[in-house]
Design a protein around this motif. Structure first.
Motif, PDB file in Angstrom:
ATOM      1  N   UNK A 267     -19.208 -52.631  89.246  1.00 36.95           N
ATOM      2  CA  UNK A 267     -19.928 -53.881  89.380  1.00 36.95           C
ATOM      3  C   UNK A 267     -21.310 -53.847  88.748  1.00 36.95           C
ATOM      4  N   UNK A 268     -21.751 -52.665  88.329  1.00 28.97           N
ATOM      5  CA  UNK A 268     -23.096 -52.548  87.755  1.00 28.97           C
ATOM      6  C   UNK A 268     -23.138 -52.895  86.273  1.00 28.97           C
ATOM      7  N   UNK A 269     -21.978 -53.181  85.653  1.00 30.09           N
ATOM      8  CA  UNK A 269     -21.936 -53.472  84.218  1.00 30.09           C
ATOM      9  C   UNK A 269     -22.640 -54.798  83.941  1.00 30.09           C
ATOM     10  N   UNK A 270     -23.499 -54.810  82.929  1.00 29.29           N
ATOM     11  CA  UNK A 270     -24.220 -56.012  82.520  1.00 29.29           C
ATOM     12  C   UNK A 270     -24.060 -56.215  81.016  1.00 29.29           C
ATOM     13  N   UNK A 271     -24.086 -57.511  80.593  1.00 29.03           N
ATOM     14  CA  UNK A 271     -23.946 -57.861  79.183  1.00 29.03           C
ATOM     15  C   UNK A 271     -25.151 -58.676  78.732  1.00 29.03           C
ATOM     16  N   UNK A 272     -25.600 -58.418  77.507  1.00 28.67           N
ATOM     17  CA  UNK A 272     -26.655 -59.186  76.872  1.00 28.67           C
ATOM     18  C   UNK A 272     -26.026 -60.138  75.854  1.00 28.67           C
ATOM     19  N   UNK A 273     -26.746 -61.195  75.454  1.00 22.56           N
ATOM     20  CA  UNK A 273     -26.169 -62.151  74.492  1.00 22.56           C
ATOM     21  C   UNK A 273     -25.785 -61.480  73.180  1.00 22.56           C
ATOM     22  N   UNK A 274     -24.635 -61.888  72.639  1.00 25.74           N
ATOM     23  CA  UNK A 274     -24.197 -61.391  71.334  1.00 25.74           C
ATOM     24  C   UNK A 274     -23.114 -62.313  70.809  1.00 25.74           C
ATOM     25  N   UNK A 275     -22.735 -62.137  69.552  1.00 28.83           N
ATOM     26  CA  UNK A 275     -21.644 -62.879  68.929  1.00 28.83           C
ATOM     27  C   UNK A 275     -20.640 -61.875  68.393  1.00 28.83           C
ATOM     28  N   UNK A 345      -9.849 -53.927  70.466  1.00 28.13           N
ATOM     29  CA  UNK A 345     -10.735 -54.120  71.610  1.00 28.13           C
ATOM     30  C   UNK A 345     -11.615 -52.896  71.839  1.00 28.13           C
ATOM     31  N   UNK A 346     -11.056 -51.702  71.660  1.00 31.47           N
ATOM     32  CA  UNK A 346     -11.857 -50.487  71.773  1.00 31.47           C
ATOM     33  C   UNK A 346     -12.977 -50.492  70.734  1.00 31.47           C
ATOM     34  N   UNK A 347     -12.649 -50.865  69.496  1.00 27.29           N
ATOM     35  CA  UNK A 347     -13.645 -50.903  68.425  1.00 27.29           C
ATOM     36  C   UNK A 347     -14.726 -51.931  68.703  1.00 27.29           C
ATOM     37  N   UNK A 348     -14.315 -53.115  69.212  1.00 29.21           N
ATOM     38  CA  UNK A 348     -15.281 -54.180  69.499  1.00 29.21           C
ATOM     39  C   UNK A 348     -16.239 -53.757  70.604  1.00 29.21           C
ATOM     40  N   UNK A 354     -23.087 -50.212  70.632  1.00 30.69           N
ATOM     41  CA  UNK A 354     -24.040 -49.797  69.607  1.00 30.69           C
ATOM     42  C   UNK A 354     -25.097 -50.866  69.359  1.00 30.69           C
ATOM     43  N   UNK A 355     -24.720 -52.150  69.510  1.00 31.01           N
ATOM     44  CA  UNK A 355     -25.660 -53.241  69.288  1.00 31.01           C
ATOM     45  C   UNK A 355     -26.578 -53.468  70.483  1.00 31.01           C
ATOM     46  N   UNK A 356     -26.337 -52.781  71.583  1.00 29.26           N
ATOM     47  CA  UNK A 356     -27.180 -52.931  72.759  1.00 29.26           C
ATOM     48  C   UNK A 356     -26.783 -54.075  73.659  1.00 29.26           C
ATOM     49  N   UNK A 357     -25.630 -54.706  73.389  1.00 29.55           N
ATOM     50  CA  UNK A 357     -25.200 -55.821  74.220  1.00 29.55           C
ATOM     51  C   UNK A 357     -24.490 -55.352  75.479  1.00 29.55           C
ATOM     52  N   UNK A 360     -23.822 -50.331  79.562  1.00 30.08           N
ATOM     53  CA  UNK A 360     -22.983 -49.475  80.399  1.00 30.08           C
ATOM     54  C   UNK A 360     -22.566 -48.264  79.582  1.00 30.08           C
ATOM     55  N   UNK A 361     -22.201 -47.214  80.288  1.00 29.97           N
ATOM     56  CA  UNK A 361     -21.625 -46.040  79.630  1.00 29.97           C
ATOM     57  C   UNK A 361     -20.169 -46.330  79.300  1.00 29.97           C
ATOM     58  N   UNK A 362     -19.799 -46.127  78.038  1.00 28.35           N
ATOM     59  CA  UNK A 362     -18.437 -46.421  77.588  1.00 28.35           C
ATOM     60  C   UNK A 362     -17.655 -45.114  77.465  1.00 28.35           C
TER      61      UNK A 362
END
Length: 365
Positions: A267-275, A345-348, A354-357, A360-362
């Motif tokens: 539940x600690x996963x967070x996302x930043x804006x990206x395209x 999906x793994x690549x995305x 890598x883009x900082x969006x 979380x640890x992948x």
């Protein structure tokens, strides 16, 4: 289209606070651990489903040696047919504080090419530890959970017939010394290295028992001063392991299994804006054989040629926008709608990391 199975681990209470856990759920007591045992033995009494002489010669040698130990001397050059016997490897776990005379469950696995261990009996054999010492003696009837039948060149088998168990099939003959009752300190070994959790464990113990009862050595080891008397030490540990501690907040982690298509996140996963843009390029090569037949009386030869047809298809790339605070569940559902394969999906997700969006640890397993 293969879809990813998404599992959200809801391990937090309302408001994001982590639930309190007992020390016994967060740490192990140093020196209190199981030990693995293994051994080699013979299973006899099989109905013609044992090892073969040519492919498993060690089975016949083991039978000859066993007979010699039992006082049966075979003439020189005698070959023993092991079709009703099988060489096996035995494994067992010696629990902490195991005493002489205690019984253990053992697992028996075929070492040769026996077809089935059903109905067999394990002959007395030793179980040894990593130090080469004998800690238990095993013997008993093998229980096989599988089933099988064959006839007319056809066969049916359910589960494995070459592995079985013997409940209480081993008796402990040697005890493993432990350091729990010696010295002024006991060690608590945290299951996960974390300085915050180690500090909170020390504070909780000192609040319960007062003074400088506990101190942290590092992010994983906590030393606790305990009574020297064994009875008092057991009572102390019983009270200690039930102390409630609030562990450190969860670190955001996303685990991907690219083979099964499973994604597990906390539940600690967070996302930043990206395209995110996704498109496919497909190259198809077809080869069609053609035969060239000469005219009659032309003295020509029949020739076979291949006509290659190459098609390149580029799927239109689509772009999705990921707003701040969007859940990873929503992102993966959108990517699946675009036709992203598991490998895509793994690549995305790696690119988002890598883009900082992706905050979380992948981990890809």
């Amino acid at each position: 289209m293969k879809r990813f199975l998404i599992l959200l681990l809801a391990v937090s209470l309302a408001g994001g606070a982590v639930a309190a856990e007992r020390i016994k759920d967060l740490a192990n007591i140093g020196g209190v651990r199981p030990n693995q045992l293994t051994g080699y033995g013979l299973v006899v009494g099989l109905d013609g489903t044992g090892d073969k002489t040519n492919s498993s010669p060690f089975t016949g040698q083991s039978m000859t040696l066993m007979l010699n130990q039992l006082g049966v001397q075979l003439p020189a050059g005698t070959k023993v047919d092991p079709k009703n016997s099988a060489a096996v490897i035995m494994t067992a776990t010696l629990p902490p504080f195991a005493r002489v005379g205690q019984t253990l469950d053992i697992t028996v696995s075929s070492f040769g090419d026996a077809k089935s261990l059903r109905g067999g009996t394990l002959v007395m054999a030793p179980l040894k530890g990593a130090d080469g010492q004998i800690y238990a003696i095993a013997q008993g009837n093998v229980i096989v959970g599988g089933a099988g039948a064959s006839g007319g060149g056809s066969s049916v088998q359910v589960n494995s017939l070459s592995v079985g168990r013997i409940p209480e099939g081993a008796t402990v003959e040697r005890e493993v010394p432990n350091a729990l009752g010696s010295g002024d300190f006991i060690n608590l070994e945290l299951l996960t290295t974390d300085f915050t959790t180690a500090n909170r464990v020390v504070q909780a113990i000192n609040r319960e028992f007062g003074g400088a009862t506990a101190r942290a050595v590092d992010g994983r080891l906590v030393q606790v001063r305990a009574p020297f008397d064994s009875n008092q030490r057991v009572q102390f540990l019983s009270q200690l392991e039930n102390i409630a501690v609030n562990p450190a907040d969860l670190s955001p982690v996303v685990i991907i299994n690219a083979r099964t298509g499973s994604i597990v996140m906390n539940q600690a996963v967070r996302l930043e804006p990206c395209a995110v843009a996704h498109g496919n390029l497909t190259v198809t090569v077809n080869s069609t054989p053609e035969v060239s037949q000469p005219n009659p009386l032309s003295n020509g030869n029949t020739v076979t040629t291949n006509n290659a047809n190459i098609n390149i298809t580029a799927a239109a790339g689509k772009v999705i926008s990921v707003p701040r605070g969007a859940s990873l569940n929503q992102v993966i559902s959108a990517l699946n709608a675009l036709g992203a394969s598991p490998q895509d999906l793994v690549t995305i997700l790696q690119a988002m990391k890598a883009a900082g969006s992706l905050r979380a640890e992948l981990q890809i397993i």
